[in-house]
Design a protein around this motif. Structure first.
Motif, PDB file in Angstrom:
ATOM      1  N   ARG A 126       4.566   8.089   4.970  1.00  0.00           N
ATOM      2  CA  ARG A 126       5.997   8.217   4.723  1.00  0.00           C
ATOM      3  C   ARG A 126       6.648   6.836   4.614  1.00  0.00           C
ATOM      4  O   ARG A 126       7.431   6.572   3.697  1.00  0.00           O
ATOM      5  CB  ARG A 126       6.671   9.029   5.833  1.00  0.00           C
ATOM      6  N   LEU A 127       6.292   5.943   5.545  1.00  0.00           N
ATOM      7  CA  LEU A 127       6.870   4.598   5.512  1.00  0.00           C
ATOM      8  C   LEU A 127       6.448   3.834   4.260  1.00  0.00           C
ATOM      9  O   LEU A 127       7.269   3.147   3.637  1.00  0.00           O
ATOM     10  CB  LEU A 127       6.476   3.821   6.768  1.00  0.00           C
ATOM     11  N   CYS A 128       5.183   3.948   3.888  1.00  0.00           N
ATOM     12  CA  CYS A 128       4.705   3.272   2.667  1.00  0.00           C
ATOM     13  C   CYS A 128       5.394   3.841   1.429  1.00  0.00           C
ATOM     14  O   CYS A 128       5.783   3.081   0.524  1.00  0.00           O
ATOM     15  CB  CYS A 128       3.188   3.397   2.557  1.00  0.00           C
ATOM     16  N   ASP A 129       5.562   5.172   1.395  1.00  0.00           N
ATOM     17  CA  ASP A 129       6.261   5.798   0.268  1.00  0.00           C
ATOM     18  C   ASP A 129       7.722   5.367   0.214  1.00  0.00           C
ATOM     19  O   ASP A 129       8.279   5.147  -0.867  1.00  0.00           O
ATOM     20  CB  ASP A 129       6.182   7.325   0.360  1.00  0.00           C
ATOM     21  N   GLU A 130       8.345   5.247   1.386  1.00  0.00           N
ATOM     22  CA  GLU A 130       9.744   4.812   1.446  1.00  0.00           C
ATOM     23  C   GLU A 130       9.888   3.405   0.865  1.00  0.00           C
ATOM     24  O   GLU A 130      10.786   3.145   0.056  1.00  0.00           O
ATOM     25  CB  GLU A 130      10.210   4.837   2.899  1.00  0.00           C
ATOM     26  N   GLU A 135      13.032   1.000  -5.624  1.00  0.00           N
ATOM     27  CA  GLU A 135      12.865   0.183  -6.838  1.00  0.00           C
ATOM     28  C   GLU A 135      13.368  -1.244  -6.661  1.00  0.00           C
ATOM     29  O   GLU A 135      12.856  -2.171  -7.290  1.00  0.00           O
ATOM     30  CB  GLU A 135      13.567   0.848  -8.026  1.00  0.00           C
ATOM     31  N   SER A 136      14.348  -1.452  -5.787  1.00  0.00           N
ATOM     32  CA  SER A 136      14.905  -2.799  -5.617  1.00  0.00           C
ATOM     33  C   SER A 136      13.907  -3.760  -4.976  1.00  0.00           C
ATOM     34  O   SER A 136      14.076  -4.971  -5.066  1.00  0.00           O
ATOM     35  CB  SER A 136      16.179  -2.744  -4.769  1.00  0.00           C
ATOM     36  N   LEU A 137      12.852  -3.218  -4.347  1.00  0.00           N
ATOM     37  CA  LEU A 137      11.855  -4.070  -3.700  1.00  0.00           C
ATOM     38  C   LEU A 137      10.779  -4.546  -4.666  1.00  0.00           C
ATOM     39  O   LEU A 137      10.046  -5.484  -4.361  1.00  0.00           O
ATOM     40  CB  LEU A 137      11.219  -3.345  -2.513  1.00  0.00           C
ATOM     41  N   GLY A 138      10.638  -3.877  -5.797  1.00  0.00           N
ATOM     42  CA  GLY A 138       9.704  -4.324  -6.826  1.00  0.00           C
ATOM     43  C   GLY A 138       8.236  -4.243  -6.431  1.00  0.00           C
ATOM     44  O   GLY A 138       7.436  -5.074  -6.852  1.00  0.00           O
ATOM     45  N   ILE A 139       7.878  -3.244  -5.646  1.00  0.00           N
ATOM     46  CA  ILE A 139       6.487  -3.098  -5.221  1.00  0.00           C
ATOM     47  C   ILE A 139       5.707  -2.388  -6.328  1.00  0.00           C
ATOM     48  O   ILE A 139       6.059  -1.282  -6.740  1.00  0.00           O
ATOM     49  CB  ILE A 139       6.392  -2.301  -3.896  1.00  0.00           C
ATOM     50  N   SER A 140       4.639  -3.013  -6.792  1.00  0.00           N
ATOM     51  CA  SER A 140       3.834  -2.395  -7.854  1.00  0.00           C
ATOM     52  C   SER A 140       2.597  -1.699  -7.303  1.00  0.00           C
ATOM     53  O   SER A 140       2.063  -0.801  -7.949  1.00  0.00           O
ATOM     54  CB  SER A 140       3.418  -3.434  -8.897  1.00  0.00           C
ATOM     55  N   ARG A 141       2.133  -2.122  -6.121  1.00  0.00           N
ATOM     56  CA  ARG A 141       0.905  -1.531  -5.584  1.00  0.00           C
ATOM     57  C   ARG A 141       0.920  -1.613  -4.061  1.00  0.00           C
ATOM     58  O   ARG A 141       1.315  -2.617  -3.479  1.00  0.00           O
ATOM     59  CB  ARG A 141      -0.300  -2.281  -6.122  1.00  0.00           C
ATOM     60  N   VAL A 142       0.477  -0.527  -3.432  1.00  0.00           N
ATOM     61  CA  VAL A 142       0.319  -0.473  -1.977  1.00  0.00           C
ATOM     62  C   VAL A 142      -1.102   0.004  -1.699  1.00  0.00           C
ATOM     63  O   VAL A 142      -1.539   1.013  -2.246  1.00  0.00           O
ATOM     64  CB  VAL A 142       1.324   0.512  -1.327  1.00  0.00           C
ATOM     65  N   VAL A 143      -1.820  -0.727  -0.884  1.00  0.00           N
ATOM     66  CA  VAL A 143      -3.170  -0.329  -0.462  1.00  0.00           C
ATOM     67  C   VAL A 143      -3.148  -0.225   1.055  1.00  0.00           C
ATOM     68  O   VAL A 143      -2.776  -1.177   1.743  1.00  0.00           O
ATOM     69  CB  VAL A 143      -4.243  -1.352  -0.908  1.00  0.00           C
ATOM     70  N   THR A 144      -3.528   0.931   1.562  1.00  0.00           N
ATOM     71  CA  THR A 144      -3.543   1.160   3.005  1.00  0.00           C
ATOM     72  C   THR A 144      -4.985   1.176   3.484  1.00  0.00           C
ATOM     73  O   THR A 144      -5.823   1.890   2.926  1.00  0.00           O
ATOM     74  CB  THR A 144      -2.872   2.505   3.340  1.00  0.00           C
ATOM     75  N   ARG A 145      -5.260   0.397   4.504  1.00  0.00           N
ATOM     76  CA  ARG A 145      -6.594   0.321   5.093  1.00  0.00           C
ATOM     77  C   ARG A 145      -6.493   0.714   6.564  1.00  0.00           C
ATOM     78  O   ARG A 145      -6.098  -0.096   7.400  1.00  0.00           O
ATOM     79  CB  ARG A 145      -7.164  -1.081   4.944  1.00  0.00           C
TER      80      ARG A 145
END
Length: 165
Positions: A126-130, A135-145
């Motif tokens: 949920r936090l990663c999706d948030e 869009e204002s943060l400009g995150i293109s990729r999230v990888v969770t380990r």
């Protein structure tokens, strides 16, 4: 940031810092014994080091496995835009979420990595999706380990092995 007064890092001050870094709950009397000073002199030096910003936080490590359900993970973030403004927005957002306990800016194909502790995987997602959905943060990729085991705990920096200023 306010520039703090410098304190000379002589052998005694280095030993004080190295000791309290690994034993934040040490008494002044015991610390004074270790560094071979009177308790009053030791207390003065410790206060001067803290006031100068050489150390700024004391905490205790807790055994999460014994006290609560949790999931620990490293989360990697890649930004679409690595401009200072975009980085500042991302860093401000991550600062507001206590579950993201540590965040490091990296060189290479990943811009940031964060050490994270959440109540469960659903909350982590949920936090990663948030974050990634903003869009204002400009995150293109999230990888969770997700961490599956922790055979060695961080117990402080190896101060005595580093080159002092």
């Amino acid at each position: 940031m306010v520039k703090k007064k410098s304190v000379k890092l002589d052998a005694i001050n280095r030993k004080i810092l190295a000791t309290i870094h690994l034993q934040s709950d040490i008494t002044n009397a015991r610390l004074a014994e270790i560094v071979n000073l009177s308790p009053a002199a030791c207390s003065q030096r410790t206060k001067a080091l803290r006031d100068a910003g050489y150390y700024f936080n004391c905490h205790s490590e807790v055994d999460l496995d014994r006290i609560c359900e949790h999931v620990i993970a490293y989360v990697e973030f890649t930004l679409r835009d690595n401009s200072p403004a975009c980085r500042q927005r991302f860093e401000a957002a991550i600062e507001e979420i206590p579950e993201f306990m540590d965040c490091l800016r990296l060189a290479g194909d990943t811009d940031y990595i964060s050490f994270t502790c959440c109540s469960n995987v659903k909350e982590l997602n949920r936090l990663c999706d948030e974050l990634s959905g903003d869009e204002s943060l400009g995150i293109s990729r999230v990888v969770t380990r997700v961490v599956v085991d922790r055979p060695k705990f961080y117990l402080g920096y190896p101060i005595e092995k580093l080159k002092w200023y």
